[in-house]
Scaffold this motif. Structure first.
Motif, short mmCIF file in Angstrom:
data_model
loop_
_atom_site.label_atom_id
_atom_site.label_comp_id
_atom_site.label_asym_id
_atom_site.label_seq_id
_atom_site.Cartn_x
_atom_site.Cartn_y
_atom_site.Cartn_z
N GLU A 145 19.84 -55.82 -21.82
CA GLU A 145 20.72 -56.19 -22.92
C GLU A 145 20.69 -57.68 -23.21
OE1 GLU A 145 23.55 -52.86 -21.12
OE2 GLU A 145 21.98 -54.14 -20.29
N GLY A 146 20.41 -58.49 -22.18
CA GLY A 146 20.34 -59.92 -22.40
C GLY A 146 19.25 -60.30 -23.39
N ARG A 147 18.17 -59.53 -23.42
CA ARG A 147 17.09 -59.75 -24.38
C ARG A 147 17.31 -58.97 -25.67
NH1 ARG A 147 10.77 -59.39 -22.71
NH2 ARG A 147 11.50 -61.20 -21.53
N ARG A 148 17.85 -57.76 -25.56
CA ARG A 148 18.01 -56.89 -26.71
C ARG A 148 19.06 -57.38 -27.70
NH1 ARG A 148 19.69 -51.29 -24.75
NH2 ARG A 148 19.87 -50.96 -26.99
N PHE A 149 20.06 -58.13 -27.21
CA PHE A 149 21.20 -58.47 -28.05
C PHE A 149 21.36 -59.99 -28.18
CE2 PHE A 149 22.84 -54.34 -26.10
CZ PHE A 149 22.39 -53.57 -27.16
N TRP B 147 19.68 -55.67 -13.85
CA TRP B 147 18.43 -55.84 -14.61
C TRP B 147 17.46 -56.77 -13.89
CZ3 TRP B 147 17.30 -52.18 -17.57
CH2 TRP B 147 18.21 -51.58 -18.42
N ASP B 148 17.97 -57.80 -13.23
CA ASP B 148 17.07 -58.70 -12.52
C ASP B 148 16.37 -57.97 -11.37
OD1 ASP B 148 17.77 -60.71 -14.24
OD2 ASP B 148 19.04 -61.80 -12.82
N GLY C 226 25.12 -42.51 -16.36
CA GLY C 226 24.34 -42.41 -17.59
C GLY C 226 24.97 -43.00 -18.84
N GLN C 227 26.08 -43.74 -18.71
CA GLN C 227 26.79 -44.24 -19.89
C GLN C 227 26.48 -45.70 -20.17
OE1 GLN C 227 28.70 -41.85 -21.77
NE2 GLN C 227 27.34 -40.78 -20.35
N GLY C 228 25.48 -45.95 -21.01
CA GLY C 228 25.08 -47.30 -21.34
C GLY C 228 23.61 -47.51 -21.02
N PRO C 229 23.03 -48.60 -21.50
CA PRO C 229 21.59 -48.83 -21.29
C PRO C 229 21.17 -48.89 -19.83
CG PRO C 229 22.40 -50.22 -23.07
CD PRO C 229 23.62 -49.58 -22.46
N ALA C 230 21.90 -49.64 -18.99
CA ALA C 230 21.50 -49.73 -17.58
C ALA C 230 21.66 -48.40 -16.85
CB ALA C 230 22.29 -50.85 -16.90
N PRO C 231 22.81 -47.73 -16.94
CA PRO C 231 22.92 -46.41 -16.32
C PRO C 231 21.93 -45.40 -16.89
CG PRO C 231 25.09 -47.30 -16.70
CD PRO C 231 24.13 -48.19 -17.43
N GLU D 56 27.89 -60.30 -14.90
CA GLU D 56 27.11 -60.30 -13.67
C GLU D 56 26.75 -58.92 -13.14
OE1 GLU D 56 29.04 -62.80 -10.77
OE2 GLU D 56 28.09 -64.59 -11.59
N LEU D 57 27.62 -57.93 -13.31
CA LEU D 57 27.28 -56.62 -12.74
C LEU D 57 26.02 -56.05 -13.41
CD1 LEU D 57 28.09 -53.67 -14.37
CD2 LEU D 57 30.33 -54.75 -14.22
#
Length: 268
Positions: free
Chosen positions: A169-173, A154-155, A217-222, A148-149
């Motif tokens: 990531e929900g679409r990418r993976f 992303w939403d 900055g660590q990960g796709p969302a950040p 959820e976080l």
């Protein structure tokens, strides 16, 4: 974690603030459900900052845990913080482990498989490292629904910028669902394949406790958040503040779900 770009995964401390603190809770539940005899030799592929290695050391009474990760800063963080003589860490490729064949009783991986360029090759490699009858198991976030976080982030981001859907990531993976994980394990020749859900509570002391880790900055969302122009980033922050389920005392309580898969190396 494994097979990440050095720019996206360059700070163990920032990763811990973002999602490492929650991945440790999932790791503990994962180890509890991954039955391996005491004294066993484990390899933790994509060990990241050491969350899963630490869980194995705490709950599984291993003889040895070797953590391997492609990101040198994460390996350094794990080596500096785990502090157990039964653990060793090394930099390495999840698709070509620097270990001998049949040398371990269990190969495990936490939140890394979806970042590997060739998952079938990786799972076959993990099975190579495990002796017949041993366990190969992994878990990944349920990006599409249960993490959820990230889902809230992303939403909200998509409201301001519809093109961001390609980064979600929900679409990418698509691998991060029960059926694809089960098929991947079965195609690797593993037997007794089982997939289960692991859910944990993610409680934030306030909005800043939720938002500020996205600026690491660590990960796709950040990574997306930090490259935004200041005005756009402020708009995203304000939209999240308006949308999140913030309690009267300022706290935010969400859930994080992961999918765990396990199978056994057949006797040859």
């Amino acid at each position: 974690m494994a097979e990440r770009s050095s720019g996206e995964w360059s700070s163990g401390e920032a990763y811990e603030r973002y999602v490492g603190r929650w991945s440790r809770r999932v790791a503990a539940a994962f180890v509890e459900g991954t039955v391996v005899p005491p004294g066993a030799r484990w390899v933790d592929v994509g060990c990241g900052t050491g969350a899963l290695t630490s869980a194995v050391l705490a709950a599984a009474d291993p003889g040895l845990v070797v953590g391997i990760d492609a990101a040198e800063p994460f390996v350094a963080h794990a080596r500096a913080t785990v502090g157990d003589p039964r653990a060793a860490f090394a930099a390495g490729d999840a698709q070509a482990l620097p270990v001998r064949s049949n040398g371990f009783d269990a190969a495990v991986s936490g939140l890394a498989l979806n970042f590997v360029p060739d998952p079938p090759r990786a799972v076959a490699e993990w099975a190579r490292a495990v002796k017949p009858g041993g366990v190969v198991a992994a878990y990944v976030w349920d990006y599409a629904e249960g993490m959820e976080l990230m889902r809230w982030f992303w939403d909200a981001a998509a409201v301001l910028d519809p093109a961001v859907a390609e980064l979600d990531e929900g679409r990418r993976f698509p691998l991060c669902h029960p059926d694809p994980l089960s098929r991947l394990w079965q195609r690797a020749g593993l037997t007794g394949v089982v997939v289960r859900a692991i859910g944990v509570r993610t409680a934030f002391a306030g909005f800043d406790d939720y938002w500020l880790p996205f600026l690491g900055g660590q990960g796709p969302a950040p990574g997306y958040a930090v490259q935004l122009p200041e005005e756009h980033r402020r708009a995203l922050r304000d939209l999240l503040h308006a949308r999140l389920p913030i309690a009267a005392d300022g706290t935010i309580t969400l859930t994080a779900r992961a999918w765990a898969v396990r199978g056994s190396v057949p006797h040859r």
